[in-house]
Design an enzyme around this catalytic site. Sequence first.
Site, short mmCIF file in Angstrom:
data_model
loop_
_atom_site.label_atom_id
_atom_site.label_comp_id
_atom_site.label_asym_id
_atom_site.label_seq_id
_atom_site.Cartn_x
_atom_site.Cartn_y
_atom_site.Cartn_z
N PRO A 113 -3.79 4.41 7.90
CA PRO A 113 -2.20 4.54 7.74
C PRO A 113 -1.64 3.56 8.26
O PRO A 113 -0.45 3.42 7.97
CB PRO A 113 -2.14 5.81 8.35
CG PRO A 113 -3.07 5.97 9.38
CD PRO A 113 -4.42 5.39 9.29
N CYS A 231 -14.30 3.98 15.45
CA CYS A 231 -14.14 5.16 16.51
C CYS A 231 -15.26 5.98 16.66
O CYS A 231 -15.12 7.29 16.27
CB CYS A 231 -12.82 5.83 16.08
SG CYS A 231 -12.78 6.49 14.26
N1 SAM Z 1 -6.90 0.61 10.67
C1 SAM Z 1 -6.30 1.82 10.44
C2 SAM Z 1 -5.19 2.40 11.55
O1 SAM Z 1 -5.28 1.53 12.68
O2 SAM Z 1 -4.24 3.13 11.35
C3 SAM Z 1 -7.38 2.83 10.29
C4 SAM Z 1 -8.48 2.41 9.44
S1 SAM Z 1 -9.58 3.66 9.06
C5 SAM Z 1 -10.57 3.79 10.46
C6 SAM Z 1 -10.69 3.00 7.85
C7 SAM Z 1 -10.16 2.87 6.57
O3 SAM Z 1 -11.13 1.72 5.62
C8 SAM Z 1 -9.62 4.08 5.65
O4 SAM Z 1 -8.36 3.88 5.46
C9 SAM Z 1 -10.54 4.10 4.55
O5 SAM Z 1 -9.82 4.50 3.25
C10 SAM Z 1 -10.97 2.61 4.28
N2 SAM Z 1 -12.05 2.09 3.72
C11 SAM Z 1 -12.89 3.19 3.17
N3 SAM Z 1 -14.11 2.65 2.47
C12 SAM Z 1 -13.91 1.32 2.53
C13 SAM Z 1 -14.40 0.27 1.99
N4 SAM Z 1 -15.64 0.38 1.19
N5 SAM Z 1 -13.74 -1.15 2.24
C14 SAM Z 1 -12.86 -1.38 2.95
N6 SAM Z 1 -11.86 -0.02 3.52
C15 SAM Z 1 -12.49 1.15 3.39
#
Ligand code: SAM
Length: 460
Positions: A113, A231
Site C-alpha cells: 500500500p 517479511c
Molecule cells: N512495499 C509495500 C509497502 O511497504 O507498503 C508492501 C509490498 S507487499 C510486501 C508485496 C506486494 O507485491 C503486494 O502489494 C503484492 O500485490 C505485490 N505482488 C504480488 N505479486 C507480484 C508479482 N508477481 N510481481 C510484483 N509484485 C507482486
Amino acid sequence: MELPARFVERLDEQLGAAEAARLRTALDGEPPVSIRLNPSREGGEALLRRLGCRAAVPWCDGGYYLRERPSFTFDAAFHAGAYYVQEASSQFVGRLLPDAAEGLRILDLCAAPGGKTTLYAAKVGPRGLVVANEIDRKRVQVLADNVRKWGTGNVAVTCCDPQRMTGCDGAFDVVAVDAPCSGEGMFRKDDAARAEWSEQNVHRCAARQDAILDAAWRMLRAGGTLLYSTCTFNREEDEGALERLLARVGDEAVEASPVEVPEAWGIVCGRTGVFRTFRFFPHRAEGEGFFAAVARKAEEAPTPRTAVKGRRSVLAPLDRATRGELARWVTEPEAMRFAQAGDTCYGWYAEQADEVRRLSELLPVVYSGVAMGQLFKGCLRPDPALAFFAGLNRGALPAAELTEEEALAYLRKQEVAAERFAQGMNLVCREGRALGFAKRIGGRVNNLYPNALRILKNED
Ligand code: SAM
C-alpha cells in the site's frame, strides 16, 4: 491460533531449538505500534505528544513507537497525511539507500500500500522521482490514495507485471523489491498469515521472487543499488533468493557501501555473497520479522536494451492562460511543468516532467506528480489531491480551520457549519493541516471531500 507445525519444524532446523523457541515466544506477544512522520508537515512534536509517543525508532529519522494503538481512523491528522502507520522494522530500508539520496530515480517494484514508497519519496525530495509499481489493480488504488495524501508530488504510480516493464532497462538508480512472500514475520500481528502458510506456498513465493528479481536487475542502471526485502524468516525466500540471483548475474553484482548498525538495535547483520543482509527477529529487535539486503550493480555491467515501441503519451500541453491559472496555486510555479490527461490538469517538478512523459508512453501510469484539478471558465476547480500537496500556495484561497469534531464530520462528508467558511472555495484545515476543499455558496457549504475516502465507521 497455533503456529503451523511444519513452520515450527523448519524454524528449529534453521535457527536451532533454543533461538527458535525464543522467537516463538515473541510471536505470542503484543506487536509494537509505530508511525513515521511526514517531514513536509508541521506540528510533529505536538502530534507525537498527543498520540502517546514512547520512543524513537532508532534506525529511522521520523519513526516513533507509540505507547498504545490509538484509533487512527478518528484522527484528523492521519487523514491529513501527517504520518504513516508503518511497522518499525520496515522503516529500516531508508538506511540502505545511497548516502546522497536527493534527486535519485527509485523504482519501488512491489509498492502497495505504499509504506516504503512514502519513505523513499521523502528521501529523494522534489528533484527525485519514485516510480511506485503495483501489479494488483485493487491494491494500486490504495497505493495511489496514499501517495496523494503524502503530498510530495514526486511519485509516479504504475500498474504492471514487472516482467512487462520492458523499455525501462537500466533506467533506475535504485530498484527496491519488497517482495510478496509467505509472511512469517507477520505471524504475531496477523492470524490470516498463519492460516495461509504452507510449505508449497514458500516454494511458490521463492519462484515468484526469482522472476521479480530478474526484472529488477534488468531495470537497474550500471552502478545502481538493489534493495531486497521480505517479511518472512525462511532462508529459501531470503538468503536463498539472493544466492540464486547471484548465480544468474555473476560478477555484475558488487558490494554496496557499509551500513552502520549499532549492536544495541538487535538487528542480525550478515553477508550472502556481495549482499549485506539485515534480519529483524521480534525477540531481538523492536519490530516485526523482516529481512533486508543491499548490493550494487557493477559500473561496468552491460545494460541490455529491449527495443520497445512506445504509445502516444496521454499528456496534452496546456495553453498559456491555463498554465497561468495553475501557477497561482503552487508556491514554486517556475520549478513546475503542467499538462493535461483526460479532463484533469497535472503538475510535476520540472526535473521529473520529461521522465514521467516517457514513462506514460511505455507503461500504464495510474497517477503522477500532483493532480491540480479541472478548469471551468478559466478557473481551477481543485482536485482533492492538491490540498495535500506540500507545494500548495496557501495564499491561493481562504482556509477554514475546524475543531477535531467538525473535521471528523467533514471527513464523513457530513454537513459542516457555514460560519467557519468564507464565500467560495476554501481549504479545509485542522490544526493548520489541509484535509480537502469545500465551497460555500450563501449559507450552504458544499463538502468536496471524495466519497471514496470518507470515514464510514462509527466510533466505539
Ligand atoms: N512495499 C509495500 C509497502 O511497504 O507498503 C508492501 C509490498 S507487499 C510486501 C508485496 C506486494 O507485491 C503486494 O502489494 C503484492 O500485490 C505485490 N505482488 C504480488 N505479486 C507480484 C508479482 N508477481 N510481481 C510484483 N509484485 C507482486
